[in-house]
Write a protein that holds these residues in place. Structure first.
Motif, PDB file in Angstrom:
ATOM      1  N   SER A 230       0.808  -1.224   0.000  1.00 63.42           N
ATOM      2  CA  SER A 230       0.000   0.000   0.000  1.00 63.42           C
ATOM      3  C   SER A 230       0.841   1.275   0.000  1.00 63.42           C
ATOM      4  N   VAL A 231       2.119   1.167   0.375  1.00 63.36           N
ATOM      5  CA  VAL A 231       2.956   2.365   0.454  1.00 63.36           C
ATOM      6  C   VAL A 231       4.155   2.312  -0.479  1.00 63.36           C
ATOM      7  N   LYS A 232       4.326   1.166  -1.128  1.00 60.48           N
ATOM      8  CA  LYS A 232       5.464   1.007  -2.031  1.00 60.48           C
ATOM      9  C   LYS A 232       5.465   2.129  -3.069  1.00 60.48           C
ATOM     10  N   VAL A 233       6.621   2.659  -3.381  1.00 59.61           N
ATOM     11  CA  VAL A 233       6.839   3.774  -4.318  1.00 59.61           C
ATOM     12  C   VAL A 233       6.592   5.114  -3.645  1.00 59.61           C
ATOM     13  N   ARG A 234       5.577   5.211  -2.783  1.00 62.23           N
ATOM     14  CA  ARG A 234       5.254   6.509  -2.170  1.00 62.23           C
ATOM     15  C   ARG A 234       6.091   6.793  -0.921  1.00 62.23           C
ATOM     16  N   PHE A 235       6.426   5.747  -0.158  1.00 67.62           N
ATOM     17  CA  PHE A 235       7.152   5.912   1.099  1.00 67.62           C
ATOM     18  C   PHE A 235       8.582   5.412   0.943  1.00 67.62           C
TER      19      PHE A 235
END
Length: 122
Positions: free
Chosen positions: A63-68
């Motif tokens: 759910s957070v991969k790439v963004r975090f």
């Protein structure tokens, strides 16, 4: 165990960025894998990201991969979580924790911070 203190939470709008920091009390934190978890209201605490003691490997929840991005500075006994393109569903209390090895399992983390609130408005 290691004493951990999170900071950097706050109220932001969707699409904004926020950086969380986790300060550790002991230099031995450099021997620990570090993780970030979050707990939204009425939900269980979930894994977000983790990093090996050296910082060479990381792992993220889908759910957070790439963004975090999780990172660490062992010289400063600090772990950070850079959060970009925040969404309302990222709203939660964020916790950092220390474990002996890189893992997503909460039971493996034996030191926890008190948490910092992140609220993302739409």
């Amino acid at each position: 165990q290691v004493r951990l203190v999170e900071s950097g939470g706050g109220l932001v709008q969707a699409g904004d960025s926020l950086r969380l920091s986790c300060a550790a009390s002991a230099r031995t934190v450099s021997t620990y894998a570090m993780g970030w978890f979050r707990q939204a209201p009425g939900k269980e605490r979930d894994f977000v990201a983790a990093i090996t003691p050296s910082g060479a490997r990381t792992h993220y929840a889908d759910s957070v991969k790439v963004r975090f991005t999780i990172s660490r500075d062992n010289a400063k006994n600090t772990v950070r979580l850079e959060m970009n393109s925040l969404k309302p569903e990222d709203t939660a209390v964020y916790y950092c924790a220390a474990a002996r090895a890189l893992t997503t399992a909460q039971s493996a983390y034996d030191s926890w911070g008190q948490g910092t609130q992140v609220t993302v408005s739409s």
